[in-house]
Design a protein around this motif. Structure first.
Motif, mmCIF file in Angstrom:
data_model
loop_
_atom_site.group_PDB
_atom_site.id
_atom_site.type_symbol
_atom_site.label_atom_id
_atom_site.label_comp_id
_atom_site.label_asym_id
_atom_site.label_seq_id
_atom_site.Cartn_x
_atom_site.Cartn_y
_atom_site.Cartn_z
ATOM 1 N N PHE A 123 -10.018 -34.286 -13.097
ATOM 2 C CA PHE A 123 -10.675 -35.440 -13.705
ATOM 3 C C PHE A 123 -11.134 -35.113 -15.122
ATOM 4 N N LEU A 124 -11.707 -33.931 -15.309
ATOM 5 C CA LEU A 124 -12.136 -33.517 -16.644
ATOM 6 C C LEU A 124 -10.943 -33.354 -17.573
ATOM 7 N N ALA A 125 -9.819 -32.876 -17.045
ATOM 8 C CA ALA A 125 -8.625 -32.711 -17.874
ATOM 9 C C ALA A 125 -8.073 -34.059 -18.336
ATOM 10 N N ARG A 131 -15.923 -36.937 -24.012
ATOM 11 C CA ARG A 131 -16.552 -37.515 -22.823
ATOM 12 C C ARG A 131 -16.728 -36.517 -21.687
ATOM 13 N N ARG A 132 -16.202 -35.340 -21.840
ATOM 14 C CA ARG A 132 -16.275 -34.374 -20.742
ATOM 15 C C ARG A 132 -17.701 -33.912 -20.460
ATOM 16 N N ALA A 133 -18.527 -33.843 -21.502
ATOM 17 C CA ALA A 133 -19.899 -33.359 -21.308
ATOM 18 C C ALA A 133 -20.755 -34.357 -20.537
ATOM 19 N N ASN A 134 -20.375 -35.639 -20.562
ATOM 20 C CA ASN A 134 -21.162 -36.671 -19.890
ATOM 21 C C ASN A 134 -20.731 -36.919 -18.443
ATOM 22 N N ALA A 135 -19.695 -36.234 -17.999
ATOM 23 C CA ALA A 135 -19.213 -36.438 -16.626
ATOM 24 C C ALA A 135 -20.231 -35.888 -15.629
ATOM 25 N N ASP A 136 -20.570 -36.699 -14.624
ATOM 26 C CA ASP A 136 -21.582 -36.327 -13.630
ATOM 27 C C ASP A 136 -20.956 -36.336 -12.239
ATOM 28 N N PRO A 140 -23.805 -38.001 -4.601
ATOM 29 C CA PRO A 140 -23.294 -37.707 -3.251
ATOM 30 C C PRO A 140 -22.036 -38.467 -2.880
ATOM 31 N N VAL A 141 -21.691 -39.517 -3.637
ATOM 32 C CA VAL A 141 -20.502 -40.293 -3.295
ATOM 33 C C VAL A 141 -19.230 -39.456 -3.438
ATOM 34 N N PHE A 142 -19.227 -38.485 -4.350
ATOM 35 C CA PHE A 142 -18.049 -37.631 -4.521
ATOM 36 C C PHE A 142 -17.874 -36.708 -3.311
ATOM 37 N N THR A 143 -18.971 -36.150 -2.840
ATOM 38 C CA THR A 143 -18.909 -35.295 -1.650
ATOM 39 C C THR A 143 -18.487 -36.099 -0.429
#
Length: 284
Positions: A123-125, A131-136, A140-143
């Motif tokens: 996703f970061l790639a 915008r990579r520094a702002n990715a959170d 818990p939705v990702f887990t």
């Protein structure tokens, strides 16, 4: 309504720490926004604050009694709970091990961790450098999405609605994250759909076998070119019956010619004298 009275109805009046924490969360809600905007009344807000306080202090909370006391449906209560929790900035910490124990899927712990790390990298790639520094990825939705997709990959049954409730998110957000994770990590969580051969599908096969053109020789049936097919056999049987009937009629006529011949009756026309005189007068 006083929050202590609501805590008494939920059997939390003896836990003063939970009541004080819920009162603090309620004051924070009142200071930051008007809860009526998201359709949460005062009683429902107090119940939700008590549940948030109980969950953060790891105290057992009766969710069914809370839903009944709030006067809302379970789905509406869950939606209001998630909205209120997101607005005040309280994030649920979802542990993969605890989640696996809760849903009985302990064997997928390592797989979920691998999927999460792969998704973060890919996703970061795909994002621009700004915008990579702002990715959170701490939500818990990702887990929960990785856990659900991994369980689905290994054909383990997981209650999706219960998982959404545990992670404190909405169905739309969970679906969005799951779709994104499937697209980026299809090699890890994707379920390949094999296209079945039409010859291997036996459902409603008898409907196809009714048609002569759909029969197969290797199944013991008949092809359209075979003279002994059902259609041709039926046609031959009808022709044979017709020939038998025809021969029977001809034989009966030969044996009894008088009965077979039609009698012609000749009739004569008779005119009265008055009619003849009328005709003569008309001609003259």
């Amino acid at each position: 309504m006083d929050i202590s009275n609501i805590a008494r109805k939920l059997d939390l009046s003896n836990n003063n720490l939970v009541v004080r924490k819920a009162a603090e969360i309620r004051r924070l809600c009142d200071a930051q926004f008007d809860s009526s905007i998201i359709g949460v009344g005062e009683i429902c807000k107090a119940v939700i604050c008590l549940e948030i306080a109980a969950s953060r202090l790891q105290v057992i909370f009766d969710r069914q009694a809370a839903v009944k006391l709030s006067g809302m449906s379970e789905k509406a209560y869950t939606r209001s709970f998630n909205s209120l929790q997101n607005v005040i900035g309280f994030k649920i910490k979802l542990n993969i091990k605890e989640l696996a124990i809760q849903f009985g899927c302990v064997r997928i712990i390592k797989s979920v961790q691998t999927i999460l790390s792969s998704y973060k990298e890919r996703f970061l790639a795909s994002l621009p450098a700004s915008r990579r520094a702002n990715a959170d990825f701490t939500r818990p939705v990702f887990t929960a999405a990785a856990f659900y997709l991994c369980a689905k990959k290994q054909k383990l049954k997981v209650d999706k609605l219960r998982l959404i409730e545990v992670c404190g998110t909405s169905e739309s957000e969970f679906s969005c994250v799951s779709t994104s994770m499937t697209d980026l990590c299809f090699d890890c969580v994707g379920v390949s759909k094999e296209k079945k051969d039409a010859k291997d599908v036996k459902g409603n096969r008898e409907l196809l076998d009714v048609l002569p053109g759909k029969r197969r020789l290797d199944d013991g049936g008949y092809s359209s070119d075979d003279e002994s097919s059902c259609y041709k056999r039926h046609k031959k049987m009808e022709e044979a019956k017709y020939e038998d009937w025809k021969s029977t009629v001809v034989d009966s006529i030969k044996k009894n010619p008088e009965k077979g011949a039609k009698k012609v009756i000749q009739t004569s026309l008779s005119f009265s004298k008055n009619d003849e005189t009328k005709e003569l007068q008309v001609e003259s």
